[in-house]
Design a protein around this motif. Structure first.
Motif, short mmCIF file in Angstrom:
data_model
loop_
_atom_site.label_atom_id
_atom_site.label_comp_id
_atom_site.label_asym_id
_atom_site.label_seq_id
_atom_site.Cartn_x
_atom_site.Cartn_y
_atom_site.Cartn_z
N ASN A 22 3.15 1.05 -6.29
CA ASN A 22 3.36 0.30 -4.73
C ASN A 22 4.56 0.90 -3.75
N VAL A 23 5.16 1.08 -5.28
CA VAL A 23 7.15 1.03 -4.69
C VAL A 23 7.68 2.36 -3.86
N ILE A 24 6.84 3.19 -4.92
CA ILE A 24 6.72 4.40 -4.77
C ILE A 24 6.38 4.84 -2.99
N LYS A 25 5.64 4.65 -2.92
CA LYS A 25 4.79 4.84 -2.09
C LYS A 25 6.11 3.71 -0.75
N HIS A 26 5.72 2.91 -1.00
CA HIS A 26 6.84 1.89 -0.23
C HIS A 26 7.94 2.50 0.43
#
Length: 123
Positions: A22-26
């Motif tokens: 999720n953080v990478i996508k963010h």
């Protein structure tokens, strides 16, 4: 947040993510159509260099295994790891307590107000 079986009475989690994926996508959300491409490339690089898939680095999937008190602290204005990640962790463990630090950014929850931070930890 992977814990071995140990004699631990309390876990304090400050500015953590619920899911690395999720953080990478963010972080790539502002790249438009290239965002998913960069996300995929980053996932592959992490897999090749660290031997783990970001999909498997997800405290949200294991936090419910712990019946000890968990104190989740997160900055309201965290630019690196969205505050929503803290809410996901809280949602996945009934023993967890959540404190969102007003105005704090990533890693600045303590320096935002050390006295209140210390008081909260002691509670």
């Amino acid at each position: 947040m992977i814990l071995a079986k140990a004699d631990i009475d309390l876990l304090i989690v400050d500015s953590s993510y619920a899911s690395l994926e999720n953080v990478i996508k963010h972080h790539y959300r502002t790249f438009g159509v290239l965002g998913p491409v960069f996300t995929k490339m980053t996932n592959i690089i992490i897999l090749l260099t660290m031997g783990v898939s970001p999909k498997n680095v997800a405290p949200e999937n294991i936090i419910d295994n712990y019946s000890i008190p968990i104190f989740i602290i997160h900055g309201e204005n965290d630019k690196q790891i969205p505050v929503q990640e803290a809410y996901i962790l809280k949602r996945n463990n009934n023993y967890a307590e959540l404190w969102i630090v007003p105005g704090a950014n990533h890693g600045t929850t303590y320096v935002s107000n050390p006295l209140i931070y210390q008081e909260k930890i002691k509670e």
